[in-house]
Scaffold this motif. Structure first.
Motif, PDB file in Angstrom:
ATOM      1  N   GLU A   1      29.143  47.213  27.325  1.00  0.00           N
ATOM      2  CA  GLU A   1      30.367  47.821  27.822  1.00  0.00           C
ATOM      3  C   GLU A   1      31.244  48.257  26.653  1.00  0.00           C
ATOM      4  O   GLU A   1      31.592  47.448  25.796  1.00  0.00           O
ATOM      5  N   ALA A   2      31.567  49.520  26.622  1.00  0.00           N
ATOM      6  CA  ALA A   2      32.380  50.082  25.545  1.00  0.00           C
ATOM      7  C   ALA A   2      33.824  50.233  25.995  1.00  0.00           C
ATOM      8  O   ALA A   2      34.105  50.308  27.200  1.00  0.00           O
ATOM      9  N   PRO A   3      34.765  50.297  25.048  1.00  0.00           N
ATOM     10  CA  PRO A   3      36.166  50.536  25.410  1.00  0.00           C
ATOM     11  C   PRO A   3      36.343  51.789  26.266  1.00  0.00           C
ATOM     12  O   PRO A   3      37.183  51.811  27.161  1.00  0.00           O
ATOM     13  N   LEU A   4      35.534  52.826  26.010  1.00  0.00           N
ATOM     14  CA  LEU A   4      35.627  54.035  26.820  1.00  0.00           C
ATOM     15  C   LEU A   4      35.275  53.729  28.273  1.00  0.00           C
ATOM     16  O   LEU A   4      35.925  54.233  29.201  1.00  0.00           O
ATOM     17  N   ASP A   5      34.251  52.912  28.480  1.00  0.00           N
ATOM     18  CA  ASP A   5      33.842  52.557  29.842  1.00  0.00           C
ATOM     19  C   ASP A   5      34.992  51.890  30.595  1.00  0.00           C
ATOM     20  O   ASP A   5      35.223  52.163  31.783  1.00  0.00           O
ATOM     21  N   LYS A   6      35.716  51.014  29.907  1.00  0.00           N
ATOM     22  CA  LYS A   6      36.832  50.318  30.545  1.00  0.00           C
ATOM     23  C   LYS A   6      37.947  51.290  30.916  1.00  0.00           C
ATOM     24  O   LYS A   6      38.571  51.167  31.973  1.00  0.00           O
ATOM     25  N   ARG A   7      38.199  52.259  30.028  1.00  0.00           N
ATOM     26  CA  ARG A   7      39.257  53.228  30.305  1.00  0.00           C
ATOM     27  C   ARG A   7      38.896  54.124  31.494  1.00  0.00           C
ATOM     28  O   ARG A   7      39.771  54.599  32.209  1.00  0.00           O
ATOM     29  N   LEU A   8      37.618  54.329  31.705  1.00  0.00           N
ATOM     30  CA  LEU A   8      37.185  55.193  32.802  1.00  0.00           C
ATOM     31  C   LEU A   8      37.223  54.486  34.156  1.00  0.00           C
ATOM     32  O   LEU A   8      37.168  55.149  35.198  1.00  0.00           O
ATOM     33  N   GLU A   9      37.302  53.155  34.128  1.00  0.00           N
ATOM     34  CA  GLU A   9      37.290  52.400  35.380  1.00  0.00           C
ATOM     35  C   GLU A   9      38.435  52.792  36.310  1.00  0.00           C
ATOM     36  O   GLU A   9      38.286  52.811  37.527  1.00  0.00           O
ATOM     37  N   GLY A  10      39.570  53.098  35.754  1.00  0.00           N
ATOM     38  CA  GLY A  10      40.720  53.431  36.589  1.00  0.00           C
ATOM     39  C   GLY A  10      40.916  54.923  36.788  1.00  0.00           C
ATOM     40  O   GLY A  10      41.951  55.348  37.315  1.00  0.00           O
ATOM     41  N   LEU A  11      39.937  55.708  36.370  1.00  0.00           N
ATOM     42  CA  LEU A  11      40.054  57.159  36.452  1.00  0.00           C
ATOM     43  C   LEU A  11      39.106  57.702  37.515  1.00  0.00           C
ATOM     44  O   LEU A  11      37.896  57.479  37.450  1.00  0.00           O
ATOM     45  N   LYS A  12      39.640  58.400  38.494  1.00  0.00           N
ATOM     46  CA  LYS A  12      38.805  58.996  39.524  1.00  0.00           C
ATOM     47  C   LYS A  12      38.345  60.374  39.055  1.00  0.00           C
ATOM     48  O   LYS A  12      39.109  61.339  39.086  1.00  0.00           O
ATOM     49  N   LEU A  13      37.109  60.442  38.617  1.00  0.00           N
ATOM     50  CA  LEU A  13      36.586  61.683  38.049  1.00  0.00           C
ATOM     51  C   LEU A  13      36.240  62.696  39.135  1.00  0.00           C
ATOM     52  O   LEU A  13      35.832  62.328  40.241  1.00  0.00           O
ATOM     53  N   TYR A  14      36.401  63.964  38.793  1.00  0.00           N
ATOM     54  CA  TYR A  14      36.021  65.013  39.724  1.00  0.00           C
ATOM     55  C   TYR A  14      34.505  65.009  39.926  1.00  0.00           C
ATOM     56  O   TYR A  14      33.735  64.884  38.965  1.00  0.00           O
ATOM     57  N   GLY A  15      34.097  65.137  41.168  1.00  0.00           N
ATOM     58  CA  GLY A  15      32.673  65.140  41.485  1.00  0.00           C
ATOM     59  C   GLY A  15      32.040  66.496  41.233  1.00  0.00           C
ATOM     60  O   GLY A  15      32.704  67.450  40.802  1.00  0.00           O
ATOM     61  N   ALA A  16      30.754  66.596  41.532  1.00  0.00           N
ATOM     62  CA  ALA A  16      30.021  67.832  41.306  1.00  0.00           C
ATOM     63  C   ALA A  16      30.526  68.946  42.210  1.00  0.00           C
ATOM     64  O   ALA A  16      30.918  68.710  43.365  1.00  0.00           O
ATOM     65  N   VAL A  17      30.519  70.155  41.677  1.00  0.00           N
ATOM     66  CA  VAL A  17      30.890  71.331  42.458  1.00  0.00           C
ATOM     67  C   VAL A  17      29.650  71.827  43.200  1.00  0.00           C
ATOM     68  O   VAL A  17      28.587  72.007  42.607  1.00  0.00           O
ATOM     69  N   THR A  18      29.782  72.045  44.478  1.00  0.00           N
ATOM     70  CA  THR A  18      28.677  72.549  45.302  1.00  0.00           C
ATOM     71  C   THR A  18      28.945  74.013  45.652  1.00  0.00           C
ATOM     72  O   THR A  18      30.075  74.496  45.533  1.00  0.00           O
ATOM     73  N   PRO A  19      27.919  74.755  46.088  1.00  0.00           N
ATOM     74  CA  PRO A  19      28.063  76.204  46.290  1.00  0.00           C
ATOM     75  C   PRO A  19      29.142  76.607  47.279  1.00  0.00           C
ATOM     76  O   PRO A  19      29.322  75.977  48.333  1.00  0.00           O
ATOM     77  N   PHE A  20      29.835  77.673  46.941  1.00  0.00           N
ATOM     78  CA  PHE A  20      30.875  78.252  47.783  1.00  0.00           C
ATOM     79  C   PHE A  20      30.323  78.607  49.164  1.00  0.00           C
ATOM     80  O   PHE A  20      31.012  78.461  50.183  1.00  0.00           O
ATOM     81  N   SER A  21      29.061  79.027  49.197  1.00  0.00           N
ATOM     82  CA  SER A  21      28.446  79.476  50.449  1.00  0.00           C
ATOM     83  C   SER A  21      28.289  78.359  51.462  1.00  0.00           C
ATOM     84  O   SER A  21      28.184  78.606  52.662  1.00  0.00           O
ATOM     85  N   THR A  22      28.254  77.100  51.003  1.00  0.00           N
ATOM     86  CA  THR A  22      28.073  75.975  51.916  1.00  0.00           C
ATOM     87  C   THR A  22      29.369  75.186  52.139  1.00  0.00           C
ATOM     88  O   THR A  22      29.372  74.201  52.869  1.00  0.00           O
ATOM     89  N   ALA A  23      30.445  75.624  51.499  1.00  0.00           N
ATOM     90  CA  ALA A  23      31.718  74.910  51.632  1.00  0.00           C
ATOM     91  C   ALA A  23      32.345  75.185  52.994  1.00  0.00           C
ATOM     92  O   ALA A  23      32.099  76.226  53.611  1.00  0.00           O
ATOM     93  N   SER A  24      33.169  74.271  53.451  1.00  0.00           N
ATOM     94  CA  SER A  24      33.882  74.464  54.712  1.00  0.00           C
ATOM     95  C   SER A  24      34.913  75.577  54.552  1.00  0.00           C
ATOM     96  O   SER A  24      35.285  75.959  53.433  1.00  0.00           O
ATOM     97  N   HIS A  25      35.387  76.104  55.677  1.00  0.00           N
ATOM     98  CA  HIS A  25      36.388  77.161  55.631  1.00  0.00           C
ATOM     99  C   HIS A  25      37.640  76.694  54.893  1.00  0.00           C
ATOM    100  O   HIS A  25      38.205  77.426  54.062  1.00  0.00           O
ATOM    101  N   LYS A  26      38.045  75.468  55.167  1.00  0.00           N
ATOM    102  CA  LYS A  26      39.231  74.902  54.522  1.00  0.00           C
ATOM    103  C   LYS A  26      39.021  74.798  53.009  1.00  0.00           C
ATOM    104  O   LYS A  26      39.932  75.121  52.223  1.00  0.00           O
ATOM    105  N   GLU A  27      37.823  74.357  52.602  1.00  0.00           N
ATOM    106  CA  GLU A  27      37.542  74.211  51.177  1.00  0.00           C
ATOM    107  C   GLU A  27      37.489  75.574  50.486  1.00  0.00           C
ATOM    108  O   GLU A  27      37.953  75.732  49.363  1.00  0.00           O
ATOM    109  N   ARG A  28      36.933  76.578  51.151  1.00  0.00           N
ATOM    110  CA  ARG A  28      36.897  77.929  50.568  1.00  0.00           C
ATOM    111  C   ARG A  28      38.312  78.446  50.319  1.00  0.00           C
ATOM    112  O   ARG A  28      38.604  79.016  49.268  1.00  0.00           O
TER     113      ARG A  28
END
Length: 474
Positions: A387-414
């Motif tokens: 476990e590195a200090p960086l790993d600990k700092r990331l524990e409280g950070l909600k990272l953005y997930g993967a971007v999926t194709p615009f063509s399959t996104a919901s109307h609201k998400e588009r």
């Protein structure tokens, strides 16, 4: 608490946690999200404690954005400037290398190149004259005034610097790619390359065999064949233009004469089976769930290995060749891959665990390289730290997930994506217009000054001529 600050060449760090639109407009991935893999490894290794701050330079050095005052500030506030590179020794990076060299000349702190490779492009043999030779020589010469030794990706780059450009052998060493050392010496696969029809496959792809050269339809047809034989596949594109393609639906390429997936109707995008990762942790988490990965992108091949998943790299050029050779990664030459090739046949007889035999030795050499340059790491007290200090700092950070194709996104998400993206685009256009207007104002002022200077010069010339005429008429 006194903080130790290090400046690192990178478009961003995982701690900045950028969302898609900002990543696109700031080009925070340097054109290719694979750049995040090796930068993240260096970040994790050098962030030795909570008192160590490692900041991305956002490529300001090579963009020529640092002023003399910036250089003074960096010299007083930072302890080192770390430069993780990919294949930076290439012809289309000459201008950037020159700008970076000019910036480094203003620094008094240590400057360390942590991994760099050479590319011959369409020039062929790297030992022949290349357009970038002089720029590389100047950059490396300047860096070596600030550090003890330069780390390169493989034997080809080592020979290029020592045998061709004449740098002393003890000033250059082969360290491979820092990305392979993300988790230290204890890197092993967690599964075997045992393919079944239901296997979860990661596919990566590229348009180019070398800068500006189309990789060819054979490799594209092969990868499409893989997607058909293993329908539970995910296509992971890496270019910022492809992020724009996935996020907002803008086509990466309208050239229909090539098979590379240039829009969301392409085969590798079918059923929305594509993901673009904005950071390394979410990329590795996803790769850990896959059964196998294949493709002609080096960091698209390394990421699964870091996650414990077997990967077959399709080697397309000298840049990939020297890395897979040094790290003993499973690979196949692109010349061996044809439209009708089957993945199962290509992996037959391959030792996907071979890299494990060399990982610790390579890692220890990498640490030695860092130590020679006066750098401390998280491994100095315990080489097997988990476990590195960086790993600990990331524990409280909600990272953005993967971007999926615009063509399959919901109307609201588009609607959300379009609102966010085009608002930023409008702001960017306004900013560019303001800059153009300011430039035009400066140019107009210069024109007026020039006209006044010309009038003054003409008047002065007329005065001198009249004086001579009067003098000669006497």
């Amino acid at each position: 608490m006194t903080r130790k600050k290090i400046l690192m060449r990178a478009g961003t760090t995982v701690l900045e946690n950028l969302y898609a639109t900002k990543t696109i407009f700031d080009d925070a991935i340097g054109g290719n999200v694979g750049n995040l893999i090796y930068a993240n490894s260096v970040l994790r290794a050098l962030m030795t404690g909570q008192d160590v701050e490692i900041e991305a330079d956002h490529y300001y050095g090579e963009f020529g954005k640092y002023t003399d005052r910036d250089a003074e500030r960096i010299n007083s506030e930072y302890e080192a400037y770390i430069i993780p590179f990919a294949d930076a020794f290439r012809s289309d990076f000459i201008r950037s290398m020159k700008r970076l060299t000019s910036f480094i000349k203003k620094l008094t702190i240590p400057v360390v190149i942590v991994g760099v490779g050479v590319s011959s492009g369409s020039q062929g043999n790297i030992m022949n004259p290349l357009p970038q030779d002089d720029a590389v020589r100047e950059l490396v010469s300047e860096v070596l005034k600030h550090s003890a030794i330069v780390g390169v990706r493989g034997e080809s780059t080592y020979r290029y610097l020592t045998e061709k450009l004449g740098f002393p052998e003890d000033s250059v060493t082969v360290i491979g790619c820092p990305s392979m050392y993300t988790f230290g010496p204890d890197l092993t696969l967690k599964k075997e390359a045992d393919l079944k029809p239901e296997s979860r496959i990661i596919i990566t792809d590229t348009r180019y065999s070398s800068p500006g050269e189309y990789i060819g339809d054979e490799i594209q047809k092969f990868l499409i064949g893989v997607s058909e034989e293993y329908p539970d596949f995910t296509f992971i594109p890496q270019l910022v233009r492809e992020l724009k393609e996935i996020y907002i639906g803008a086509p990466y390429s309208r050239d229909k004469s090539i098979l590379y997936p240039g829009d969301l109707d392409a085969e590798l995008f079918k059923d929305g089976r594509a993901k673009f990762f904005l950071n390394v942790p979410t990329w590795l988490d996803f790769a850990s769930e896959a059964d196998f990965a294949v493709g002609p992108r080096i960091h698209g091949s390394i990421a699964p290995v870091l996650a414990g998943t077997p990967s077959l790299a399709i080697v397309k050029d000298i840049r990939m060749k020297e890395l897979v050779t040094y790290h003993h990664l499973a690979h196949v030459d692109i010349s061996e891959v044809h439209a009708d090739s089957r993945l199962a046949d290509l992996i037959e007889g391959k030792d996907f665990h071979e890299f494990e035999k060399y990982q610790e030795e390579n890692f220890i050499h990498y640490l030695d390289f860092l130590h020679k340059n006066g750098l401390s790491t998280i491994y100095d007290k315990d080489i097997h730290i988990k476990e590195a200090p960086l790993d600990k700092r990331l524990e409280g950070l909600k990272l953005y997930g993967a971007v999926t194709p615009f063509s399959t996104a919901s109307h609201k998400e588009r609607l959300r994506r379009e609102g966010e993206y085009f608002s930023r685009e409008e702001a960017t256009i306004k900013e560019l217009k303001d800059r153009i207007n300011e430039k035009n104002r400066i140019i107009s002022g210069l024109h007026r000054s020039l006209e006044e200077a010309e009038k003054k010069s003409l008047f002065e010339s007329f005065r001198k001529i009249r004086h001579r005429l009067k003098k000669n008429s006497i």
